[in-house]
Write an enzyme that holds these catalytic residues in place. Structure first.
Site, short mmCIF file in Angstrom:
data_model
loop_
_atom_site.label_atom_id
_atom_site.label_comp_id
_atom_site.label_asym_id
_atom_site.label_seq_id
_atom_site.Cartn_x
_atom_site.Cartn_y
_atom_site.Cartn_z
N SER A 184 0.78 -1.24 0.00
CA SER A 184 0.00 0.00 0.00
C SER A 184 0.81 1.28 0.00
CB SER A 184 -0.93 0.01 1.21
OG SER A 184 -0.20 -0.22 2.39
N HIS A 212 -5.22 -4.32 -2.18
CA HIS A 212 -5.09 -3.30 -3.23
C HIS A 212 -5.08 -3.90 -4.62
CE1 HIS A 212 -4.32 0.23 -0.64
NE2 HIS A 212 -3.84 -0.68 0.17
N LYS A 243 -11.72 -0.72 -1.10
CA LYS A 243 -10.94 -0.11 -2.16
C LYS A 243 -11.69 -0.25 -3.47
CE LYS A 243 -7.24 -1.27 0.91
NZ LYS A 243 -7.60 -0.19 1.81
#
Lengths: 420, 108
Positions: A184, A212, A243
């Site tokens: 990240s 992610h 996300k």
């Protein structure tokens, strides 16, 4: 009792004394879209979210959320193992399992809780957890909560991982390797094919946190394991809804026998309220949208490539991999704060990451793109950063632009194969 | 890798003192080598590294640098130091002893 946070207090006072905003204290007056907000009465562009597919304002997702809100109310008021499992929760778990081609999935109230719940439940007193050094706080916290022996291996280094597994020798207990799809802070990916090879040789288990990378990597958006062709070597997939899927929540999916036992072994699953129905519905609709619309991922990669190429051309030092997270390495925290604030003055919101929270103690200006950014907005960010960089003495003036390589531009719908 | 004496490094064990001290000295020299070449050292630590050198106070490592430093030590000595044992290590001397335990464990 708060005396012991003296150092934090000093650091935060220093931040407040600087001109401009404190990055930890930003409150948007209004969110206008996945890429724009109002701050201090001004419209600013958002280049520091994790809204990779821009689905937070998707009509279908909002419609589904509103319907669930009206039909099922504002909250479940209960734990998954008591009154907090509605039809939507069970359906979402099936949907995730089906999407990832796994036998079972369990949904947690946040991605943080997924790690903090699953790691102690999987790894016990005689077991060994091997974490990538750059792992997210939720992975470290989950490891700490477990009774297992925990060691961290050099970031993205399969040889160091192999060395540690070799040192464990034939000590009893299971070994669980934990890595992430996309890290990240810097946005780099794990060398998953090589790590999977080490895992196979050593007989360890492998957990990949695709926080992610879900919706971002892989031909169908299943993440790095799909992109690297090693889904068969991954025993546990962990992910988040906050996300690409634009909500909040987390999950773990696996083919393990008796996987459902983990529902009674994960404290962070049991001793907390479940996700509200509106969020369940929104996430489910977002997952469907992600599956049905691969062009979202193509748009995201077009934008990511444009941003990465632009910053490299401007002369900045960025991470090694092209992806939706592009972090600019700056020489020190003071410079990073200044650049972050000047960008904000120029109407561009990004993230600031400072030591000791960053790998290698670097000061990072972390930017991220969404599928729905316009190319012109990305150019605006690059221009503004370049201007600030020149002005601040970070960049040398009038550098000849390096030729952008074709392979940097020719990416196919998020498919990034790592050579074995 | 030097192995002599590493088996007997436990503190307060009479009769093993001399070999223990020799092993400590060798370990501390190698630890000093890691400190000098360690990327994360905030100030180039030019002081003499002794068993009493405090890793947090004298070397000025923050919580993340301590972990990175331990990782560099693990590579140099080819051992594993579990994360939860790191808080027990305050001084270079503590570290040297921990390393001897590890190496002893390997041989045993």
């Amino acid at each position: 009792m708060l005396e012991r946070h003296r150092a934090l207090k000093l650091a935060s006072e220093r931040l407040r004394d600087e001109d401009g905003h404190n990055p930890f204290d930003i409150a948007f007056e209004q969110i206008l879209s996945p890429t724009e907000a109002l701050l201090d009465g001004r419209r600013i562009l958002l280049f520091g979210t994790n809204n990779y597919l821009g689905l937070t304002f998707d009509e279908a997702c909002i419609r589904a959320s509103i319907a669930a809100l009206r039909e099922e109310g504002t909250g479940t008021t209960g734990s998954r193992i008591a009154n907090g499992t509605y039809g939507g929760h069970a359906a979402l778990e099936s949907q995730i399992a089906r999407f990832l081609d796994r036998r079972r999935a369990m949904v947690f109230t946040t991605g943080y809780q997924a790690n903090v719940g699953i790691l102690p439940a999987l790894a016990g007193r005689d077991d060994h957890l091997l974490l990538d050094a750059d792992s997210h706080a939720s992975i470290y916290d989950g490891a700490r909560l477990s009774d297992a022996q925990v060691t961290r291996f050099r970031h993205n280094d399969p040889d160091d991982l192999a060395r540690r597994l070799r040192l464990l020798g034939d000590r009893p207990g299971n070994r669980l390797i934990v890595v992430e799809g996309i890290y990240s802070m810097i946005g780099d990916t794990a060398p998953l094919a090589e790590i999977a090879a080490v895992k196979r040789e050593s007989g360890a288990y492998l957990l990949v946190d695709e926080a992610h990378s879900l919706g971002v990597l892989g031909a169908t958006g299943r993440g790095l394991a799909e992109a690297a062709g090693v889904e068969g070597d991954v025993d546990f997939v962990v992910g988040t809804f906050s996300k690409s899927l634009g909500g909040v929540g987390g999950f773990c999916a696996s083919d393990a026998d008796d996987f459902d036992l983990l529902r009674l072994a994960s404290r962070a699953y049991m001793f907390t309220a479940s996700i509200p129905p509106a969020t369940v519905a929104g996430v489910s609709a977002a997952l469907e949208a992600m599956i049905r619309r691969p062009e979202l991922r193509a748009d995201l990669w077009r934008n990511a490539t444009r941003l990465h190429a632009g910053l490299v051309r401007a002369g900045f030092t960025v991470g090694p991999d092209i992806g939706p997270i592009v972090s600019v390495v700056l020489p020190d925290p003071g410079t990073a704060m200044r650049v972050w604030n000047r960008l904000l003055e120029a109407g561009l919101y990004t993230n600031l990451a400072l030591p000791p929270a960053t790998p290698g103690g670097r000061s990072l200006l972390r930017t991220s793109v969404s599928a729905i950014h316009h190319p012109a907005q990305i150019d605006r960010l690059v221009e503004a950063l370049a201007e600030i960089g020149l002005d601040d003495g970070l960049l040398a003036p009038a550098r000849p632009a390096p030729i952008v390589r074709r392979d940097e531009l020719a990416l196919v719908s998020g498919q990034r194969a790592r050579s074995a | 890798m030097v192995r002599c004496g590493f088996v007997f490094g436990h503190r307060g064990q009479p009769g093993h003192g001399v070999t223990g001290v020799l092993a400590d000295t060798i370990a501390i020299d190698r630890i000093a080598g890691v400190i000098r070449s360690f990327d994360g050292t905030p100030m180039a630590y030019s002081g003499v590294v002794t068993p009493e050198t405090s890793i947090v106070r004298d070397l000025r490592f923050d919580s993340l640098s301590v972990m990175d430093f331990v990782m560099a030590i693990e590579t140099e000595f080819d051992v594993i130091i579990p994360i939860d044992r790191i808080s027990e290590i305050e001084t270079v001397g503590d570290l040297a002893h921990r390393l001897q335990e590890q190496t002893a464990g390997k041989q045993g």
